[in-house]
Design a protein around this motif. Structure first.
Motif, mmCIF file in Angstrom:
data_model
loop_
_atom_site.group_PDB
_atom_site.id
_atom_site.type_symbol
_atom_site.label_atom_id
_atom_site.label_comp_id
_atom_site.label_asym_id
_atom_site.label_seq_id
_atom_site.Cartn_x
_atom_site.Cartn_y
_atom_site.Cartn_z
ATOM 1 N N LYS A 148 2.965 0.176 -8.912
ATOM 2 C CA LYS A 148 2.486 1.516 -9.266
ATOM 3 C C LYS A 148 1.231 1.860 -8.467
ATOM 4 N N PHE A 149 1.165 3.131 -8.053
ATOM 5 C CA PHE A 149 0.036 3.632 -7.279
ATOM 6 C C PHE A 149 -0.404 4.968 -7.861
ATOM 7 N N HIS A 150 -1.707 5.258 -7.755
ATOM 8 C CA HIS A 150 -2.243 6.488 -8.348
ATOM 9 C C HIS A 150 -3.298 7.102 -7.436
ATOM 10 N N ILE A 151 -3.416 8.425 -7.537
ATOM 11 C CA ILE A 151 -4.475 9.147 -6.836
ATOM 12 C C ILE A 151 -4.755 10.446 -7.575
ATOM 13 N N GLU A 152 -5.996 10.852 -7.557
ATOM 14 C CA GLU A 152 -6.388 12.195 -7.983
ATOM 15 C C GLU A 152 -6.945 12.859 -6.741
ATOM 16 N N THR A 153 -6.347 13.964 -6.337
ATOM 17 C CA THR A 153 -6.706 14.594 -5.076
ATOM 18 C C THR A 153 -6.455 16.091 -5.133
ATOM 19 N N THR A 154 -7.069 16.782 -4.210
ATOM 20 C CA THR A 154 -6.863 18.218 -4.076
ATOM 21 C C THR A 154 -5.644 18.466 -3.200
ATOM 22 N N LEU A 155 -4.777 19.366 -3.638
ATOM 23 C CA LEU A 155 -3.637 19.794 -2.834
ATOM 24 C C LEU A 155 -3.777 21.274 -2.537
ATOM 25 N N GLU A 156 -3.470 21.638 -1.315
ATOM 26 C CA GLU A 156 -3.465 23.030 -0.885
ATOM 27 C C GLU A 156 -2.030 23.544 -0.881
ATOM 28 N N VAL A 157 -1.886 24.843 -0.879
ATOM 29 C CA VAL A 157 -0.558 25.441 -0.793
ATOM 30 C C VAL A 157 -0.067 25.309 0.647
ATOM 31 N N PRO A 158 1.068 24.640 0.885
ATOM 32 C CA PRO A 158 1.583 24.516 2.250
ATOM 33 C C PRO A 158 2.059 25.870 2.775
ATOM 34 N N ARG B 235 0.849 -1.183 0.000
ATOM 35 C CA ARG B 235 0.000 0.000 0.000
ATOM 36 C C ARG B 235 0.889 1.239 0.000
ATOM 37 N N LEU B 236 0.313 2.339 -0.449
ATOM 38 C CA LEU B 236 1.018 3.601 -0.433
ATOM 39 C C LEU B 236 0.019 4.688 -0.075
ATOM 40 N N TYR B 237 0.447 5.599 0.799
ATOM 41 C CA TYR B 237 -0.429 6.662 1.290
ATOM 42 C C TYR B 237 0.196 8.014 1.023
ATOM 43 N N LEU B 238 -0.667 9.012 0.886
ATOM 44 C CA LEU B 238 -0.249 10.400 0.723
ATOM 45 C C LEU B 238 -0.539 11.126 2.024
ATOM 46 N N ILE B 239 0.421 11.921 2.490
ATOM 47 C CA ILE B 239 0.256 12.649 3.744
ATOM 48 C C ILE B 239 1.024 13.966 3.651
ATOM 49 N N GLY B 240 0.582 14.970 4.379
ATOM 50 C CA GLY B 240 1.336 16.215 4.420
ATOM 51 C C GLY B 240 0.464 17.439 4.547
ATOM 52 N N SER B 241 1.109 18.572 4.780
ATOM 53 C CA SER B 241 0.383 19.818 5.004
ATOM 54 C C SER B 241 -0.347 20.296 3.755
ATOM 55 N N GLY B 242 0.010 19.797 2.593
ATOM 56 C CA GLY B 242 -0.694 20.158 1.372
ATOM 57 C C GLY B 242 -1.890 19.274 1.073
ATOM 58 N N THR B 243 -2.122 18.242 1.901
ATOM 59 C CA THR B 243 -3.214 17.293 1.670
ATOM 60 C C THR B 243 -4.382 17.576 2.608
ATOM 61 N N THR B 244 -5.495 16.903 2.351
ATOM 62 C CA THR B 244 -6.688 17.075 3.192
ATOM 63 C C THR B 244 -6.532 16.446 4.574
ATOM 64 N N CYS B 245 -5.541 15.562 4.766
ATOM 65 C CA CYS B 245 -5.358 14.914 6.075
ATOM 66 C C CYS B 245 -4.276 15.586 6.908
ATOM 67 N N ASP B 246 -3.593 16.591 6.356
ATOM 68 C CA ASP B 246 -2.474 17.253 7.018
ATOM 69 C C ASP B 246 -1.437 16.185 7.385
ATOM 70 N N TRP B 247 -0.860 16.230 8.582
ATOM 71 C CA TRP B 247 0.141 15.241 9.002
ATOM 72 C C TRP B 247 -0.451 14.183 9.923
ATOM 73 N N ASN B 248 -1.747 13.954 9.836
ATOM 74 C CA ASN B 248 -2.438 12.963 10.658
ATOM 75 C C ASN B 248 -2.309 11.594 9.995
ATOM 76 N N ARG B 249 -1.380 10.766 10.488
ATOM 77 C CA ARG B 249 -1.142 9.444 9.883
ATOM 78 C C ARG B 249 -2.386 8.578 9.877
ATOM 79 N N ALA B 250 -3.224 8.681 10.905
ATOM 80 C CA ALA B 250 -4.431 7.852 10.978
ATOM 81 C C ALA B 250 -5.376 8.140 9.818
ATOM 82 N N GLU B 251 -5.251 9.325 9.225
ATOM 83 C CA GLU B 251 -6.130 9.702 8.115
ATOM 84 C C GLU B 251 -5.376 9.852 6.797
#
Length: 113
Positions: free
Chosen positions: A39-49, A12-28
């Motif tokens: 190979k892994f893919h996602i379409e997601t909204t990113l915010e400006v960190p 599995r592969l996860y996206l995390i960070g201040s530019g994502t909707t989950c911020d740095w919350n690993r549980a989410e």
């Protein structure tokens, strides 16, 4: 999964960070869709960190910070070393992005949609 300080292709592969909707919350951390063959893919909204040294990174599990670092401009990922994050949204602005990571060939692609 670590083996002698290198990583096998993750299940599995996860996206995390201040530019994502989950911020740095690993549980989410946002799970990416497996395309098979590492190979892994996602379409997601990113915010400006909040600063240019922040953004997002890939992690292997919601239970650990183990994951990939980035090589700027080369669209490469690797393990170990400095804890670098991708700050594409800082450079290109908030919006919807398509992100694909190839964990066998150590590359990623990110495109603003």
């Amino acid at each position: 999964v670590k083996t002698n300080f290198t990583y096998a292709v993750p299940e599995r592969l996860y996206l995390i960070g201040s530019g994502t909707t989950c911020d740095w919350n690993r549980a989410e951390a946002i799970e990416m869709t497996s395309l098979g063959d590492g190979k892994f893919h996602i379409e997601t909204t990113l915010e400006v960190p909040s600063n240019e040294n922040d953004g997002f990174k890939f992690i292997f599990s919601r239970d650990t910070w183990d994951g990939f670092r980035f090589a700027w401009g080369l669209n490469r990922i690797w393990q170990g070393g400095s804890d670098r994050k991708n700050n594409t949204a800082f450079q290109q602005g908030a919006g919807k992005y398509s992100i694909t990571a190839d964990t066998k060939n150590w590359t990623y692609e990110i495109t603003k949609m």
